[in-house]
Write an enzyme that holds these catalytic residues in place. Structure first.
Site, mmCIF file in Angstrom:
data_model
loop_
_atom_site.group_PDB
_atom_site.id
_atom_site.type_symbol
_atom_site.label_atom_id
_atom_site.label_comp_id
_atom_site.label_asym_id
_atom_site.label_seq_id
_atom_site.Cartn_x
_atom_site.Cartn_y
_atom_site.Cartn_z
ATOM 1 N N ARG A 1 0.810 -1.376 0.029
ATOM 2 C CA ARG A 1 0.080 -0.134 0.123
ATOM 3 C C ARG A 1 0.941 1.433 0.079
ATOM 4 N NH1 ARG A 1 -1.643 -0.304 4.862
ATOM 5 N NH2 ARG A 1 -2.833 1.685 4.808
ATOM 6 N N LYS A 2 2.135 1.124 -0.380
ATOM 7 C CA LYS A 2 3.160 2.257 -0.319
ATOM 8 C C LYS A 2 2.942 2.794 -1.606
ATOM 9 C CE LYS A 2 5.944 0.320 3.273
ATOM 10 N NZ LYS A 2 7.432 -0.378 3.562
#
Length: 280
Positions: free
Chosen positions: A128-129
């Site tokens: 999710r970066k």
């Protein structure tokens, strides 16, 4: 790719870039000029951007002609696409188009490199970066590059990390609370770092165990304690250079935040050609 979501995003990106008006095009062009904007690769890589170019062309009321598809390997100097029509509209949308396809093609290229390093022994996944506002496009680019998507949002799965464990008191307590409240279709993943945590997570009956910042030798040892029905994910400190050492550890996935937060943009430019579309 959600077309309606993409269209709304592209409208917002154009509004952000244009402001009240494209002053330069307004004062330098009459508005009647017709021509072609040719997208050209300035370096080799994996292309990702066909949806962006198609939907932007529609919003700008210009015609489009895509010469490559997502996932195709491209070479320096290769013509990727044409936009044809009113040059004022083409120039107004140029920067938004280039910013996005350079970004997504860069992610697809880096993902492809990681997948090649894995040599089919382990799956490469994102995290999710991602860049706020660009997650849909960036995760699409990872798939185009041959990788797999981790959870897209916080509501996709239960992912118990160190801070959750600290607050809950233990892995066992955190997993028990989760199982009391979620449905059977929501998987539970736990991040662990030690052998004792691995054993606790297995005993708690989780679906996925993430081995964080562990060496290949440690992972091989831990893997022996984890039943085959539990998916094993590796994360933390793994680079393209060190990735091959992790491929034969028995794990199922390697998640790399670098695929989205550190991928260099693939250099692509636009060249305007006046008159009819150049077929060369």
């Amino acid at each position: 790719m959600n077309r309606w979501h993409l269209q709304q995003q592209l409208k917002d990106f154009l509004i952000e870039d244009i402001g009240h008006q494209d002053v330069t095009s307004e004062v330098c062009l009459t508005g009647n000029e017709q021509g072609v904007g040719r997208f050209i690769a300035k370096e080799s890589g994996v292309f990702c951007g066909e949806h962006v170019l198609t939907e932007l062309a529609t919003l700008l009321a210009v015609e489009h002609d895509l010469l490559v598809k997502d996932g195709q390997t491209i070479e320096r100097g290769q013509v990727l696409a044409h936009w044809s029509g009113q040059l004022k509209s083409i120039l107004t949308g140029e920067r938004v188009a280039l910013n996005l396809i350079q970004r997504t093609s860069g992610i697809a290229t880096l993902t492809h490199q990681a997948v090649r390093q894995a040599a089919g022994q382990i799956r490469i996944s994102d995290t999710r970066k991602t860049t706020p506002g660009l997650r849909m496009l960036e995760k699409h680019a990872v798939r185009v590059g041959g990788g797999f998507n981790h959870r897209g949002r916080l509501d996709d799965a239960v992912m118990i990390k160190d801070n959750h464990i600290t607050v809950a008191g233990s892995i066992t307590a955190a997993v028990e609370r989760a199982k009391q409240q979620i449905g059977h279709t929501t998987p539970i993943e736990v991040e662990v770092e030690t052998g004792e945590e691995v054993k606790e997570a297995v005993a708690a009956g989780v679906d996925i165990i993430m081995l964080d910042n562990r060496s290949p030798d440690e992972i091989k040892t831990f893997r022996k304690w984890i039943p085959k029905q539990i998916t094993v994910e590796l994360s933390g400190g793994i680079t393209l250079d060190t990735l091959p050492a992790y491929c034969d550890t028995g794990a199922d996935y390697i998640s790399l935040g670098a695929l989205t937060h550190s991928a260099p943009a693939l250099d692509i430019s636009m060249k305007i050609i006046g008159g009819k579309k150049d077929e060369g």
